[in-house]
Design an enzyme around this catalytic site. Structure first.
Site, PDB file in Angstrom:
ATOM      1  N   ASN A  38     -33.923  13.501 -14.498  1.00  0.00           N
ATOM      2  CA  ASN A  38     -35.230  13.804 -13.884  1.00  0.00           C
ATOM      3  C   ASN A  38     -35.331  12.477 -12.862  1.00  0.00           C
ATOM      4  O   ASN A  38     -34.382  11.847 -12.741  1.00  0.00           O
ATOM      5  CB  ASN A  38     -36.210  13.122 -15.191  1.00  0.00           C
ATOM      6  N   ASP A  91     -19.971  21.538 -25.342  1.00  0.00           N
ATOM      7  CA  ASP A  91     -20.780  20.281 -24.919  1.00  0.00           C
ATOM      8  C   ASP A  91     -20.337  19.449 -23.660  1.00  0.00           C
ATOM      9  O   ASP A  91     -19.032  19.277 -23.933  1.00  0.00           O
ATOM     10  CB  ASP A  91     -20.454  19.501 -26.302  1.00  0.00           C
ATOM     11  N   VAL A  95     -29.774  17.535 -22.198  1.00  0.00           N
ATOM     12  CA  VAL A  95     -28.236  17.038 -21.713  1.00  0.00           C
ATOM     13  C   VAL A  95     -28.275  15.611 -21.106  1.00  0.00           C
ATOM     14  O   VAL A  95     -27.451  14.710 -21.407  1.00  0.00           O
ATOM     15  CB  VAL A  95     -27.577  18.291 -20.818  1.00  0.00           C
ATOM     16  N   ASP A  96     -29.387  15.412 -20.666  1.00  0.00           N
ATOM     17  CA  ASP A  96     -29.452  13.809 -19.987  1.00  0.00           C
ATOM     18  C   ASP A  96     -29.186  13.015 -21.180  1.00  0.00           C
ATOM     19  O   ASP A  96     -28.456  11.814 -21.033  1.00  0.00           O
ATOM     20  CB  ASP A  96     -30.908  13.869 -19.396  1.00  0.00           C
TER      21      ASP A  96
HETATM   22  N1  AR6 Z   1     -24.004  19.910 -23.022  1.00  0.00           N
HETATM   23  C1  AR6 Z   1     -24.357  21.235 -22.129  1.00  0.00           C
HETATM   24  N2  AR6 Z   1     -25.459  21.756 -22.019  1.00  0.00           N
HETATM   25  C2  AR6 Z   1     -26.252  20.942 -22.733  1.00  0.00           C
HETATM   26  C3  AR6 Z   1     -26.032  19.841 -23.603  1.00  0.00           C
HETATM   27  C4  AR6 Z   1     -24.686  19.337 -23.605  1.00  0.00           C
HETATM   28  N3  AR6 Z   1     -24.417  18.458 -24.537  1.00  0.00           N
HETATM   29  N4  AR6 Z   1     -27.233  19.529 -24.219  1.00  0.00           N
HETATM   30  C5  AR6 Z   1     -28.100  20.365 -23.750  1.00  0.00           C
HETATM   31  N5  AR6 Z   1     -27.707  21.133 -22.937  1.00  0.00           N
HETATM   32  P1  AR6 Z   1     -32.185  20.155 -20.208  1.00  0.00           P
HETATM   33  P2  AR6 Z   1     -33.725  20.552 -17.651  1.00  0.00           P
HETATM   34  C6  AR6 Z   1     -28.400  22.241 -22.218  1.00  0.00           C
HETATM   35  O1  AR6 Z   1     -33.703  20.286 -21.032  1.00  0.00           O
HETATM   36  O2  AR6 Z   1     -34.167  21.671 -18.065  1.00  0.00           O
HETATM   37  C7  AR6 Z   1     -34.338  15.934 -19.627  1.00  0.00           C
HETATM   38  O3  AR6 Z   1     -35.260  15.110 -20.723  1.00  0.00           O
HETATM   39  C8  AR6 Z   1     -29.736  22.881 -22.594  1.00  0.00           C
HETATM   40  O4  AR6 Z   1     -29.416  23.996 -23.743  1.00  0.00           O
HETATM   41  O5  AR6 Z   1     -31.498  19.182 -20.919  1.00  0.00           O
HETATM   42  O6  AR6 Z   1     -32.881  20.260 -16.112  1.00  0.00           O
HETATM   43  C9  AR6 Z   1     -34.194  15.020 -18.498  1.00  0.00           C
HETATM   44  O7  AR6 Z   1     -34.415  13.650 -18.525  1.00  0.00           O
HETATM   45  C10 AR6 Z   1     -30.227  23.650 -21.282  1.00  0.00           C
HETATM   46  O8  AR6 Z   1     -29.448  24.814 -21.343  1.00  0.00           O
HETATM   47  O9  AR6 Z   1     -32.424  19.783 -18.628  1.00  0.00           O
HETATM   48  C11 AR6 Z   1     -35.292  15.687 -17.782  1.00  0.00           C
HETATM   49  O10 AR6 Z   1     -36.475  15.065 -17.953  1.00  0.00           O
HETATM   50  C12 AR6 Z   1     -29.656  22.627 -20.433  1.00  0.00           C
HETATM   51  O11 AR6 Z   1     -28.709  21.823 -20.922  1.00  0.00           O
HETATM   52  C13 AR6 Z   1     -35.331  17.074 -18.193  1.00  0.00           C
HETATM   53  O12 AR6 Z   1     -34.979  16.978 -19.629  1.00  0.00           O
HETATM   54  C14 AR6 Z   1     -30.670  21.781 -19.576  1.00  0.00           C
HETATM   55  O13 AR6 Z   1     -31.747  21.755 -20.373  1.00  0.00           O
HETATM   56  C15 AR6 Z   1     -34.559  18.150 -17.462  1.00  0.00           C
HETATM   57  O14 AR6 Z   1     -34.796  19.276 -17.656  1.00  0.00           O
END
Ligand code: AR6
Length: 171
Positions: A24, A10, A33-34
């Protein structure tokens, strides 16, 4: 190569100088993750992000880490996957490069990335991992302060993809 590490975990709990947020273009928070970073950092992060009035895809902005163990958070909107012919590879490389450049300028030695764009934004994992590893490696040749980059992968599948890519390049 020891300058680039891959772990499963994490990113909000990761201790380093700067963690990168897969944001975003509004920089006003979201899911994935955001959302996790905003929850862990606390409401002051939202107030700090408001001042940027958004950020174009592939660019990066820096804030303090607030309640996180990391000193800084670097926010970068990665590209939304639209089939691969809308400049997605270059935009994804820009996200990694511009984030590292900002970290370097702020004197960061250790930086952690999540897998940008491969969640909600649906970038194919293997292709994204190849771009991430290549861009990080290239940057490390010119870095002044950054000496260690860690890919913090949330799930096993993501961890495996980045691990495979690093091993493929540095067996
Ligand atoms: N630590 C590490 N990685 C994580 C965590 C964490 N705590 N939580 C999730 N991930 P995503 P994107 C991983 O969807 O595709 C948001 O709503 C997750 O499993 O977070 O760039 C933003 O506001 C995946 O492998 O980001 C944008 O609108 C990776 O992080 C949009 O999502 C990225 O998944 C961005 O989409």
């Amino acid at each position: 190569m020891e300058q680039l590490k891959v772990i499963q975990g994490d990113i909000t709990k990761f201790q380093c100088d700067a963690i990168v947020n897969a944001a975003n273009t509004t920089l006003m928070g979201g899911g994935g993750v955001d959302g996790a970073i905003h929850r862990a950092a606390g409401p002051a992060l939202y107030t700090a992000c408001e001042k940027f009035h958004g950020c174009p895809t592939g660019e990066a902005r820096i804030t303090r880490g607030f309640n996180l163990p990391a000193r800084y958070i670097i926010h970068t909107p990665g590209p939304i996957w639209r089939g691969g012919h809308s400049g997605e590879p270059q935009l994804l490389a820009n996200s990694y490069h511009n984030s590292l450049q900002l970290a370097d300028r702020y004197g960061c030695q250790t930086v952690a990335f999540p897998s940008i764009s491969t969640g909600v934004y649906a970038y194919p994992l293997e292709q994204a991992a190849a771009i991430a590893v290549q861009t990080i490696e290239k940057f490390m040749l010119e870095a002044r302060n950054v000496r260690e980059v860690t890919m913090v992968c949330f799930d096993a599948k993501t961890f495996q993809a980045y691990q495979d890519r690093v091993e493929y390049r540095f067996p």
